[in-house]
Design an enzyme around this catalytic site. Structure first.
Site, PDB file in Angstrom:
ATOM      1  N   HIS A   1      33.671 -20.074 -36.687  1.00 25.05           N
ATOM      2  CA  HIS A   1      32.876 -20.318 -35.604  1.00 25.05           C
ATOM      3  C   HIS A   1      32.877 -19.299 -34.418  1.00 25.05           C
ATOM      4  O   HIS A   1      33.887 -18.896 -34.334  1.00 25.05           O
ATOM      5  CB  HIS A   1      33.147 -21.707 -34.962  1.00 25.05           C
ATOM      6  CG  HIS A   1      32.427 -21.992 -33.573  1.00 25.05           C
ATOM      7  ND1 HIS A   1      33.052 -22.241 -32.401  1.00 25.05           N
ATOM      8  CD2 HIS A   1      31.147 -22.171 -33.365  1.00 25.05           C
ATOM      9  CE1 HIS A   1      32.168 -22.376 -31.599  1.00 25.05           C
ATOM     10  NE2 HIS A   1      30.833 -22.433 -32.212  1.00 25.05           N
ATOM     11  N   SER A   2      31.725 -18.666 -34.121  1.00 27.39           N
ATOM     12  CA  SER A   2      31.883 -17.763 -33.183  1.00 27.39           C
ATOM     13  C   SER A   2      32.354 -16.206 -33.476  1.00 27.39           C
ATOM     14  O   SER A   2      32.147 -15.853 -34.662  1.00 27.39           O
ATOM     15  CB  SER A   2      32.189 -18.151 -31.742  1.00 27.39           C
ATOM     16  OG  SER A   2      32.030 -17.425 -30.670  1.00 27.39           O
ATOM     17  N   LEU A   3      33.217 -16.138 -32.693  1.00 29.91           N
ATOM     18  CA  LEU A   3      34.130 -15.124 -33.204  1.00 29.91           C
ATOM     19  C   LEU A   3      34.942 -14.929 -34.412  1.00 29.91           C
ATOM     20  O   LEU A   3      35.293 -14.095 -35.067  1.00 29.91           O
ATOM     21  CB  LEU A   3      35.400 -14.508 -32.018  1.00 29.91           C
ATOM     22  CG  LEU A   3      36.061 -13.211 -31.994  1.00 29.91           C
ATOM     23  CD1 LEU A   3      35.371 -11.969 -32.296  1.00 29.91           C
ATOM     24  CD2 LEU A   3      36.895 -13.175 -30.883  1.00 29.91           C
TER      25      LEU A   3
END
Length: 769
Positions: A388-390
């Site tokens: 998720h995300s980074l």
């Protein structure tokens, strides 16, 4: 005053409160008399009714007067565990299967010296039965209390029933047994803490709190000491007992979080968010793979959280203290949020801390993988990863730098060190001059091989000082990973250039002399590979670090709200060759919400000459959301109107065409005519045998697109459907859109379909009523 019945046949707590007389303790000293009279102030002001008023316990006695007392039956216990969040405490039930196993274990350990450990909650927790503690297996979490529950209470302000302690429940059960056996009620049970429990009849049992001294300004004792409703057995209270998870695990998914310690707007940890995602997947399996579960084809998918934030911001790095010294004192809350969350993006672009993050993610995944295999020796399924995300960018870089089968040395599996050290434990310690720790290590059954797999925290728990720990870790890092086991470790990829073999050879030993600050973050099991994007037309400017190898080959990589496309573009990558794929992972899905401010697409970097819309993720109930269906209906209506106009023109032209041919002007070669256009539209309509639909028009307009091998030729970008309320204001729901994936049933269903499609299990869309 109006009178109402209490919950589940009992009195409401206001009605069952003791009478406000001069000496409230008289009620407890003579409960039978106080209960029998039923002459409270409330009774005096209550209107007369034809039936017996439930405002006194004598009413219940009258209602139950003709009933035959049932013989005493021992209460059936159910096991609960405690969950504390902030200042609140709640007790949650185990599944019936887990509760039965705990009860059987409790009966078997009585009189024994040793404790018995029972695996619960899909074997993610272990319960030490005698200790009454529940311990997490895969992640760090404080142990929680476990209780064998038989009696429950609910106060005036409580929203749910709470279990009594076991010794308290035992005394209640003994008093209840005597009352049932002798058929003698109106019994009082006093406790050393001052509480008093009144057993008025089988359906009415109340607990009264001790009454303290009141001053003249205090409210009445009856208002301050409202009694608690007492219930016997879990069947008599309204509590949702969870279904037991299937024992069979078909697939294991590792989920890596993004920036910061919290994963959603409620500031919950990755553990709590993954728990929600797991629960959603279990519910979807029961509804969309019901036949597969009945046939034994479908068990469950296990999801395990991968936490790297605590390692980066722990005491080992000291980065938080360093940042705090240079942080301005103004707007402290905002600066604390920035230091704890947004700075993770900058840390990942730092060679020192990027190495820490990548090593932590890889070693944690490998640790979870090994632990899961030990606890599930019967498991022979496959694995996937979610970022998720980074976290998705970390996994992208990690998977890009894995070695495939042709690059793996014969006899050395991914994630395993090179067998360069055959010394015994005693010989190893002698080489290091640390013979004094031989007995300490032998007491833990450690040999040379297992010592090589230890982390700094493991050696610290054994009481080994910092200096010897560093000697041991550095020794095994050099011995277990000599230059022959590396493939261009840490070589620098020239920015905006394709790395050549000559450049690779020259830079192989570039980072052999790592500084002490960098080497302390290296995991001993890290096997590094080159930063090599041989299929890309440019280098990506990736940080030059040692990329560890995973102990398995992931089947699929799912990215949630991912900034991968933006980071690759900023690094200088303009195009991804269609032939490129991850060395050890053949499937890749980029999943995002349309209003997610952090998410970027991947497909335009592969196919740049076609404006291609992303794939719309279906709603888990089998249809589009209502506002999207309305939008599509309006689009189709406009298309139908257009088709009708074309049809009218075609009819008019056919009538006009019946005129003599000589009256028509000649059409020069190469010119477009109305007749040609109408004839093409006529052919399309006849071929479809209906007005041209939106889907058919899209197929006509868009030729077949070859998306490349990053997802085995299939589409990569998948977009969620926004909710109706979100469509009113995109900016208002932007942050929420970036954190919505953990509770998204549509996202969970997409993962399940990908996993079980590869297992050959058909998907079932349940019928909606």
């Amino acid at each position: 005053m109006s009178v109402s019945r209490g919950e589940e046949g009992g009195l409401s707590q206001a009605e069952a409160a003791p009478n406000n007389n001069n000496n409230p303790q008289d009620l407890f000293e003579s409960p039978s008399q106080a209960v029998a009279t039923g002459t409270t102030q409330e009774d005096q002001v209550s209107p007369a009714v034809d039936e017996a008023s439930p405002s006194s316990t004598s009413s219940f006695e009258m209602l139950d007067m003709n009933s035959v007392p049932a013989p005493y039956q021992e209460v059936q216990p159910h096991w609960f565990f405690c969950r504390r969040a902030d200042d609140s405490t709640s007790w949650l039930p185990f599944s019936r299967g887990d509760s039965d196993r705990l009860e059987n274990a409790c009966n078997s350990v009585q009189g024994q010296e040793g404790d018995l450990v029972v695996a619960v909650d899909g074997e993610r927790y272990d319960v030490h039965v005698k200790e009454r503690k529940r311990y997490a297996v895969y992640w760090e979490q404080a142990p929680t209390e476990v209780r064998r529950c038989t009696w429950f209470y609910k106060g005036d302000k409580d929203t749910r029933f709470m279990p009594y302690p076991e010794d308290f429940s035992q005394r209640l059960e003994e008093a209840y047994m005597i009352a049932v056996t002798l058929d003698e009620w109106k019994r009082k049970l006093d406790f050393p803490t001052g509480e008093t429990v009144m057993l008025h009849n089988p359906k009415l049992i109340m607990q009264y709190q001790p009454i303290g001294l009141q001053d003249e300004w205090a409210t009445s004792p009856s208002e301050q000491t409202r009694p608690r409703t007492v219930k016997r057995g879990v069947e008599s209270i309204s509590v949702e007992i969870p279904d037991e998870e299937p024992e069979k695990v078909d697939h294991l998914v590792f989920m890596v979080h993004g920036i910061g310690p919290a994963c959603d707007l409620r500031f919950r940890s990755i553990i709590q968010c993954v728990n929600d995602f797991r629960s959603a997947s279990l519910s979807l399996l029961a509804s969309h793979y019901k036949r597969g579960q009945q046939d034994g084809q479908v068990g469950r998918v296990e999801f395990l959280p991968v936490n790297w934030h605590s390692a980066l911001h722990g005491d080992a790095t000291g980065v938080d203290e360093d940042i705090q010294r240079i942080t301005l004192p103004s707007i402290s809350r905002l600066r604390h949020f920035t230091n704890d969350t947004l700075l993770d993006l900058f840390f990942y672009n730092s060679p020192t801390y990027c190495q820490t993050i990548v090593d932590t993610v890889a070693s944690e995944i490998n640790r979870l993988h090994s632990l899961f295999k030990r606890r599930h020796p019967e498991f022979h399924g496959t694995f996937s990863v979610v970022g998720h995300s980074l976290g998705s960018l970390i996994l992208f870089d990690l998977l890009t730098n894995q070695r495939n089968e042709s690059e793996t040395r014969e006899g050395v599996q991914p994630g395993e060190p090179c067998p360069a050290n055959c010394d015994t434990l005693e010989q190893t310690l002698t080489r290091l001059g640390l013979q004094q720790y031989l007995e300490t290590l032998r007491a833990e059954n450690l040999d040379s091989e297992s010592l090589a797999l230890c982390h700094d925290s493991d050696l610290k728990e054994l009481g080994i000082p910092l200096g010897p720990r560093k000697k041991i870790l550095n020794y095994f890092r050099r011995r277990m990973f000599p230059e022959g086991c590396r493939t261009g470790a840490g070589r620098q990829v020239p920015e905006l250039q394709v790395p050549s073999q000559e450049t690779t050879d020259n830079n192989t030993d570039q980072t052999s002399g790592l500084s002490a600050q960098q080497s302390q973050f290296h995991r001993t099991q890290s096997v590094t590979s080159a930063v090599d994007y041989e299929y890309f037309n440019v280098g990506i400017g990736q940080v030059s670090i040692n990329y560890p190898q995973l102990a398995f080959h992931p089947q699929t990589f799912f990215a949630f709200g991912s900034p991968i496309g933006m980071f690759l573009t900023v690094r200088g990558l303009k195009h991804i060759d269609p032939n490129y794929s991850f060395p050890t992972c053949k499937s890749f899905y980029n999943i995002y919400h349309p209003y997610d401010p952090v998410a970027y697409r991947i497909e335009p970097m592969i196919v740049s000459d076609v404006d291609l819309e992303p794939m719309l993720i279906p709603h888990h109930k089998g249809r589009k959301r209502m506002h999207l269906e309305l939008k599509d209906s309006l689009t189709r209506m406009g298309m139908d109107l257009k088709n009708n106009v074309l049809g009218s023109l075609r009819t008019a032209w056919q009538s006009f065409a019946r005129m003599p041919v000589a009256a028509l002007p000649p059409v020069e070669e190469g010119e477009n005519s109305i007749e040609k256009n109408l004839q093409e539209a006529h052919d399309v309509c006849e071929e479809a045998e209906s007005p041209v639909s939106t889907e058919q028009m899209e197929q006509l307009e868009q030729p077949e697109i070859k998306m490349g091998m990053l997802n085995e030729g299939r589409r990569i970008d998948y977009v969620l459907q926004e909710k109706p309320i979100e469509s009113f204001n995109e900016y208002l729901f932007a942050i929420q859109s970036h954190l919505c994936y953990w509770e998204s049933e549509d996202t969970a269903l997409l993962l399940l379909k990908e996993i079980y499609d590869k297992l050959g299990v058909p998907f079932e869309q349940p019928q909606q009523s």
